[in-house]
Design a protein around this motif. Structure first.
Motif, PDB file in Angstrom:
ATOM      1  N   CYS A  52       0.934  -1.312  -0.086  1.00  0.00           N
ATOM      2  CA  CYS A  52       0.089   0.012  -0.124  1.00  0.00           C
ATOM      3  C   CYS A  52       0.863   1.190  -0.049  1.00  0.00           C
ATOM      4  O   CYS A  52       1.917   1.481   0.777  1.00  0.00           O
ATOM      5  CB  CYS A  52      -0.749  -0.084   1.160  1.00  0.00           C
ATOM      6  SG  CYS A  52      -1.963   1.346   1.343  1.00  0.00           S
ATOM      7  N   HIS A  65      -0.989  -4.548   3.833  1.00  0.00           N
ATOM      8  CA  HIS A  65      -2.416  -4.767   4.927  1.00  0.00           C
ATOM      9  C   HIS A  65      -2.918  -5.994   4.298  1.00  0.00           C
ATOM     10  O   HIS A  65      -2.660  -6.251   2.906  1.00  0.00           O
ATOM     11  CB  HIS A  65      -3.339  -3.744   4.913  1.00  0.00           C
ATOM     12  CG  HIS A  65      -3.850  -3.134   3.614  1.00  0.00           C
ATOM     13  ND1 HIS A  65      -5.028  -3.814   2.907  1.00  0.00           N
ATOM     14  CD2 HIS A  65      -3.520  -2.121   2.845  1.00  0.00           C
ATOM     15  CE1 HIS A  65      -5.244  -3.168   1.883  1.00  0.00           C
ATOM     16  NE2 HIS A  65      -4.262  -2.084   1.798  1.00  0.00           N
ATOM     17  N   ASP A  66      -3.648  -6.937   4.924  1.00  0.00           N
ATOM     18  CA  ASP A  66      -4.059  -8.042   4.471  1.00  0.00           C
ATOM     19  C   ASP A  66      -5.395  -7.595   3.554  1.00  0.00           C
ATOM     20  O   ASP A  66      -5.758  -6.526   3.399  1.00  0.00           O
ATOM     21  CB  ASP A  66      -5.114  -8.968   5.487  1.00  0.00           C
ATOM     22  CG  ASP A  66      -3.894  -9.576   6.673  1.00  0.00           C
ATOM     23  OD1 ASP A  66      -3.286 -10.386   5.786  1.00  0.00           O
ATOM     24  OD2 ASP A  66      -3.617  -9.461   7.520  1.00  0.00           O
ATOM     25  N   ASP A  68      -8.443  -7.788   3.233  1.00  0.00           N
ATOM     26  CA  ASP A  68      -9.694  -7.386   3.819  1.00  0.00           C
ATOM     27  C   ASP A  68      -9.674  -6.380   4.815  1.00  0.00           C
ATOM     28  O   ASP A  68     -10.627  -5.928   5.259  1.00  0.00           O
ATOM     29  CB  ASP A  68     -10.572  -8.725   4.211  1.00  0.00           C
ATOM     30  CG  ASP A  68     -10.054  -9.433   5.426  1.00  0.00           C
ATOM     31  OD1 ASP A  68      -8.637  -9.152   5.521  1.00  0.00           O
ATOM     32  OD2 ASP A  68     -10.514 -10.150   6.036  1.00  0.00           O
ATOM     33  N   ALA A  69      -8.201  -6.114   5.007  1.00  0.00           N
ATOM     34  CA  ALA A  69      -8.172  -5.100   6.056  1.00  0.00           C
ATOM     35  C   ALA A  69      -8.351  -3.622   5.845  1.00  0.00           C
ATOM     36  O   ALA A  69      -8.747  -2.839   6.533  1.00  0.00           O
ATOM     37  CB  ALA A  69      -6.885  -5.107   6.871  1.00  0.00           C
ATOM     38  N   ALA A  72      -7.180   1.347   6.856  1.00  0.00           N
ATOM     39  CA  ALA A  72      -7.014   1.214   8.220  1.00  0.00           C
ATOM     40  C   ALA A  72      -6.239   0.074   9.027  1.00  0.00           C
ATOM     41  O   ALA A  72      -5.794   0.334  10.017  1.00  0.00           O
ATOM     42  CB  ALA A  72      -8.299   1.291   9.114  1.00  0.00           C
ATOM     43  N   GLY A  73      -6.081  -0.949   8.234  1.00  0.00           N
ATOM     44  CA  GLY A  73      -5.446  -2.110   8.515  1.00  0.00           C
ATOM     45  C   GLY A  73      -3.963  -2.165   8.357  1.00  0.00           C
ATOM     46  O   GLY A  73      -3.045  -3.029   8.450  1.00  0.00           O
ATOM     47  N   ARG A  74      -3.254  -0.951   7.918  1.00  0.00           N
ATOM     48  CA  ARG A  74      -1.986  -1.068   7.173  1.00  0.00           C
ATOM     49  C   ARG A  74      -0.853  -1.172   8.289  1.00  0.00           C
ATOM     50  O   ARG A  74      -1.054  -0.635   9.476  1.00  0.00           O
ATOM     51  CB  ARG A  74      -1.719   0.485   6.540  1.00  0.00           C
ATOM     52  CG  ARG A  74      -2.432   0.674   5.315  1.00  0.00           C
ATOM     53  CD  ARG A  74      -2.359   1.971   4.697  1.00  0.00           C
ATOM     54  NE  ARG A  74      -1.309   2.809   5.327  1.00  0.00           N
ATOM     55  CZ  ARG A  74      -0.526   3.926   4.359  1.00  0.00           C
ATOM     56  NH1 ARG A  74      -0.283   3.699   3.238  1.00  0.00           N
ATOM     57  NH2 ARG A  74       0.213   4.831   5.073  1.00  0.00           N
ATOM     58  N   GLN A  75      -0.044  -2.001   7.881  1.00  0.00           N
ATOM     59  CA  GLN A  75       1.201  -2.288   8.955  1.00  0.00           C
ATOM     60  C   GLN A  75       2.463  -1.993   8.313  1.00  0.00           C
ATOM     61  O   GLN A  75       2.449  -1.826   7.172  1.00  0.00           O
ATOM     62  CB  GLN A  75       1.321  -3.618   9.297  1.00  0.00           C
ATOM     63  CG  GLN A  75      -0.189  -4.158   9.889  1.00  0.00           C
ATOM     64  CD  GLN A  75      -0.063  -5.808  10.086  1.00  0.00           C
ATOM     65  OE1 GLN A  75       0.822  -6.215  10.700  1.00  0.00           O
ATOM     66  NE2 GLN A  75      -1.118  -6.198   9.695  1.00  0.00           N
TER      67      GLN A  75
END
Length: 102
Positions: A52, A65-66, A68-69, A72-75
């Protein structure tokens, strides 16, 4: 003058559409054009994830991120997990770019 402006706008629009098609052919998904947010597939260990990137984050992708994440689910991609990213998924994964399909 109005005709020339309309013609210029049409030419810019056509260029943007060509650039968008080129990105799609590379496997890039444009998530938010105004923010410059894009995702593209990668393998992370044994699963398919999104890398991303958004405008202003520099020249290297720094987040993932996964599937479906969402944003907001960014790592963060760190030195500790960087080697776990194994590149684009294989054609057998079902996630193929137009070039892989063609």
């Amino acid at each position: 003058k109005a005709y020339k402006l309309e013609r210029d706008i049409h030419a810019v629009e056509q260029s943007l559409m060509r650039y968008q098609a080129e990105l799609i052919d590379l496997g890039v998904e444009i998530k938010d054009f105004e923010r410059g947010l894009v995702d593209y597939y990668s393998r992370y260990e044994d699963r398919i994830v999104y890398l991303c990137w958004t405008l202003g984050e520099g020249t290297q992708v720094g987040f993932w991120h996964d599937m479906d994440a969402g944003f907001a689910g960014r790592q963060p991609i760190t030195d500790a997990n960087r080697q776990k990213f194994l590149g684009p998924p294989e054609a057998k994964s079902g996630h193929q770019t137009a070039k892989q399909q063609g």
